[in-house]
Scaffold this motif. Structure first.
Motif, PDB file in Angstrom:
ATOM      1  N   MET A   1      60.095  45.344  43.167  1.00  0.00           N
ATOM      2  CA  MET A   1      59.785  46.361  44.181  1.00  0.00           C
ATOM      3  C   MET A   1      58.273  46.413  44.398  1.00  0.00           C
ATOM      4  N   PRO A   2      57.819  46.321  45.661  1.00  0.00           N
ATOM      5  CA  PRO A   2      56.381  46.331  45.934  1.00  0.00           C
ATOM      6  C   PRO A   2      55.708  47.597  45.429  1.00  0.00           C
ATOM      7  N   VAL A   3      54.487  47.451  44.936  1.00  0.00           N
ATOM      8  CA  VAL A   3      53.703  48.592  44.476  1.00  0.00           C
ATOM      9  C   VAL A   3      53.025  49.221  45.693  1.00  0.00           C
ATOM     10  N   PRO A   4      53.137  50.544  45.863  1.00  0.00           N
ATOM     11  CA  PRO A   4      52.519  51.192  47.037  1.00  0.00           C
ATOM     12  C   PRO A   4      51.017  50.937  47.091  1.00  0.00           C
ATOM     13  N   SER A   5      50.524  50.679  48.286  1.00  0.00           N
ATOM     14  CA  SER A   5      49.100  50.463  48.477  1.00  0.00           C
ATOM     15  C   SER A   5      48.376  51.794  48.585  1.00  0.00           C
ATOM     16  N   PRO A   6      47.265  51.976  47.870  1.00  0.00           N
ATOM     17  CA  PRO A   6      46.482  53.207  48.022  1.00  0.00           C
ATOM     18  C   PRO A   6      45.823  53.306  49.398  1.00  0.00           C
ATOM     19  N   ILE A 205      46.649  45.808  42.583  1.00  0.00           N
ATOM     20  CA  ILE A 205      45.949  44.523  42.589  1.00  0.00           C
ATOM     21  C   ILE A 205      46.839  43.433  42.009  1.00  0.00           C
ATOM     22  N   HIS A 206      47.477  43.720  40.878  1.00  0.00           N
ATOM     23  CA  HIS A 206      48.346  42.719  40.252  1.00  0.00           C
ATOM     24  C   HIS A 206      49.523  42.375  41.168  1.00  0.00           C
ATOM     25  N   ASP A 207      50.064  43.369  41.842  1.00  0.00           N
ATOM     26  CA  ASP A 207      51.179  43.117  42.752  1.00  0.00           C
ATOM     27  C   ASP A 207      50.738  42.271  43.938  1.00  0.00           C
ATOM     28  N   GLN A 208      49.538  42.507  44.429  1.00  0.00           N
ATOM     29  CA  GLN A 208      49.015  41.691  45.530  1.00  0.00           C
ATOM     30  C   GLN A 208      48.900  40.230  45.112  1.00  0.00           C
ATOM     31  N   ASP A 210      50.551  38.797  42.608  1.00  0.00           N
ATOM     32  CA  ASP A 210      51.909  38.293  42.386  1.00  0.00           C
ATOM     33  C   ASP A 210      52.559  37.876  43.701  1.00  0.00           C
ATOM     34  N   THR A 211      52.293  38.650  44.748  1.00  0.00           N
ATOM     35  CA  THR A 211      52.964  38.440  46.042  1.00  0.00           C
ATOM     36  C   THR A 211      52.339  37.309  46.851  1.00  0.00           C
ATOM     37  N   TYR A 212      51.016  37.223  46.861  1.00  0.00           N
ATOM     38  CA  TYR A 212      50.340  36.332  47.804  1.00  0.00           C
ATOM     39  C   TYR A 212      49.579  35.170  47.179  1.00  0.00           C
ATOM     40  N   PHE A 213      49.258  35.225  45.887  1.00  0.00           N
ATOM     41  CA  PHE A 213      48.372  34.225  45.301  1.00  0.00           C
ATOM     42  C   PHE A 213      49.018  32.850  45.198  1.00  0.00           C
ATOM     43  N   SER A 214      50.331  32.811  45.259  1.00  0.00           N
ATOM     44  CA  SER A 214      51.029  31.518  45.187  1.00  0.00           C
ATOM     45  C   SER A 214      51.610  31.096  46.526  1.00  0.00           C
ATOM     46  N   ASP A 215      51.108  31.707  47.599  1.00  0.00           N
ATOM     47  CA  ASP A 215      51.622  31.399  48.931  1.00  0.00           C
ATOM     48  C   ASP A 215      50.829  30.246  49.549  1.00  0.00           C
ATOM     49  N   PHE A 216      50.817  29.121  48.835  1.00  0.00           N
ATOM     50  CA  PHE A 216      50.177  27.916  49.348  1.00  0.00           C
ATOM     51  C   PHE A 216      51.249  26.909  49.734  1.00  0.00           C
ATOM     52  N   ALA A 217      50.905  25.999  50.637  1.00  0.00           N
ATOM     53  CA  ALA A 217      51.903  25.084  51.194  1.00  0.00           C
ATOM     54  C   ALA A 217      52.388  24.060  50.174  1.00  0.00           C
ATOM     55  N   ASP A 218      51.463  23.435  49.474  1.00  0.00           N
ATOM     56  CA  ASP A 218      51.834  22.430  48.486  1.00  0.00           C
ATOM     57  C   ASP A 218      50.660  22.216  47.547  1.00  0.00           C
ATOM     58  N   ARG A 219      50.898  21.470  46.484  1.00  0.00           N
ATOM     59  CA  ARG A 219      49.869  21.308  45.471  1.00  0.00           C
ATOM     60  C   ARG A 219      48.713  20.427  45.943  1.00  0.00           C
ATOM     61  N   ASP A 220      48.941  19.573  46.926  1.00  0.00           N
ATOM     62  CA  ASP A 220      47.865  18.723  47.430  1.00  0.00           C
ATOM     63  C   ASP A 220      46.795  19.536  48.145  1.00  0.00           C
ATOM     64  N   VAL A 221      47.230  20.420  49.027  1.00  0.00           N
ATOM     65  CA  VAL A 221      46.250  21.235  49.740  1.00  0.00           C
ATOM     66  C   VAL A 221      45.572  22.200  48.779  1.00  0.00           C
ATOM     67  N   LEU A 222      46.311  22.694  47.783  1.00  0.00           N
ATOM     68  CA  LEU A 222      45.713  23.586  46.791  1.00  0.00           C
ATOM     69  C   LEU A 222      44.636  22.861  45.995  1.00  0.00           C
ATOM     70  N   ARG A 223      44.914  21.614  45.604  1.00  0.00           N
ATOM     71  CA  ARG A 223      43.929  20.813  44.872  1.00  0.00           C
ATOM     72  C   ARG A 223      42.685  20.585  45.724  1.00  0.00           C
ATOM     73  N   ASP A 224      42.879  20.204  46.979  1.00  0.00           N
ATOM     74  CA  ASP A 224      41.740  19.965  47.870  1.00  0.00           C
ATOM     75  C   ASP A 224      40.877  21.215  48.013  1.00  0.00           C
ATOM     76  N   ALA A 225      41.533  22.352  48.242  1.00  0.00           N
ATOM     77  CA  ALA A 225      40.792  23.600  48.448  1.00  0.00           C
ATOM     78  C   ALA A 225      40.074  24.025  47.168  1.00  0.00           C
ATOM     79  N   PHE A 226      40.715  23.818  46.027  1.00  0.00           N
ATOM     80  CA  PHE A 226      40.064  24.180  44.762  1.00  0.00           C
ATOM     81  C   PHE A 226      38.812  23.337  44.550  1.00  0.00           C
ATOM     82  N   ILE A 227      38.917  22.037  44.765  1.00  0.00           N
ATOM     83  CA  ILE A 227      37.750  21.162  44.610  1.00  0.00           C
ATOM     84  C   ILE A 227      36.631  21.606  45.551  1.00  0.00           C
ATOM     85  N   ALA A 228      36.997  21.949  46.792  1.00  0.00           N
ATOM     86  CA  ALA A 228      35.991  22.420  47.753  1.00  0.00           C
ATOM     87  C   ALA A 228      35.335  23.710  47.266  1.00  0.00           C
TER      88      ALA A 228
END
Length: 307
Positions: A1-6, A205-208, A210-228
């Motif tokens: 269940m989403p945590v209410p936003s302040p 903050i933790h819920d945000q 949990d919800t959005y931090f893994s919303d990346f397309a694939d590991r290749d683009v994540l690797r590229d962006a991390f290196i950048a």
């Protein structure tokens, strides 16, 4: 269940509308908040228009607490290619040069002449784009990356992150992607970055994350962006940015220490530094009102009467 936003009550009074535009061969999803939402007019005119670029592994939702305190503005918030609802750019490496060119093309397509804002990795993208010719009257950088991430107060954690992303890229696709989206690792990162002692805000903050931090397309683009993100910082672009620039920095930032932010401000031809105490790399979650106040003063925008 989403945590209410302040910030939910304030944000509910700021209209928002989703759009898409073709940029560099792919469709970029973006949201218009405030004065222009509900209309087809997203040109940079009165009121002040701001294009807001989120950070690494984030998407547009992350900056919404700041938007909630700026109903006077028209804010255009895209998801970076490969994150949120924007697919990776076809047949392109997602390095800093590509992200900077994407931002220049995106701004030209939806809001030429808009103010540019970047948070964290978005500060590097925004700075590279402006130094490379993006036309803007002003630049705003929140939690700017003002020094090499590997040398920050938590440099050893960044080095561990390098190993983590390298392992995620080398393992079989399914296992590697699962590792990169591991909820325990995401939660550990969130706990490390949050400085507030408010338990409700920490849960949000933790819920945000949990919800959005893994919303990346694939590991290749994540690797590229991390290196950048770890191979570049704003210092390289600051001397070539001639427009007035606002740096909004945190005195407890684990990625760029405040001493480095103070030095960064001296590298710009025309920059103001606004420091916020008792907060780290999550200004957008923990102190959005203070950040919004600094932005409003920098842009000389009066407070809305019904705010």
């Amino acid at each position: 269940m989403p945590v209410p936003s302040p910030y939910a009550d304030r944000l509910s009074r700021v209209p928002a509308e989703r759009h898409e535009v073709e940029v560099r061969g792919g469709n970029t999803a973006y949201w218009v908040y405030g004065q222009a939402a509900g209309t087809d007019d997203v040109e940079a005119s009165d009121p002040v228009t701001v294009i807001a670029v989120h950070g690494f592994r984030g998407e547009h939702h992350g900056l919404e607490p700041v938007f909630a305190y700026l109903p006077e503005l028209r804010i255009i918030a895209p998801d970076l290619p490969g994150f949120g609802e924007t697919a990776p750019l076809p047949n392109r490496a997602h390095d800093l040069e590509e992200y900077a060119q994407w931002l220049r093309d995106f701004a030209a397509a939806v809001a030429p002449g808009a103010v540019i804002l970047g948070h964290s990795f978005g500060s590097i993208v925004a700075s590279a784009a402006v130094a490379g010719g993006l036309d803007t009257p002003r630049l705003i950088l929140i939690n700017p990356i003002g020094a090499p991430a590997l040398e920050g107060p938590k440099g050893i954690l960044t080095k561990l992150a390098v190993l983590y992303y390298a392992l995620g890229a080398k393992l079989p696709a399914g296992i590697g992607t699962e590792l990169l989206r591991n909820r325990l690792i995401v939660r550990g990162m969130s706990i490390t970055m949050a400085k507030t002692g408010d338990p409700e805000l920490r849960r949000f903050i933790h819920d945000q994350h949990d919800t959005y931090f893994s919303d990346f397309a694939d590991r290749d683009v994540l690797r590229d962006a991390f290196i950048a993100s770890v191979s570049n910082d704003v210092r390289a672009f600051a001397p070539d940015i001639g427009v007035p620039t606002l740096l909004i920095a945190a005195q407890q930032d684990d990625i760029t220490p405040i001493e480095a932010e103070r030095h960064l401000a001296t590298l710009f031809p025309d920059a103001d530094l606004f420091e916020i105490a008792d907060v780290g790399h999550l200004i957008h979650y923990e102190t959005p009102a203070e950040a919004a106040g600094a932005i409003r003063r920098f842009l000389r925008v009066p407070v809305a009467r019904d705010r």
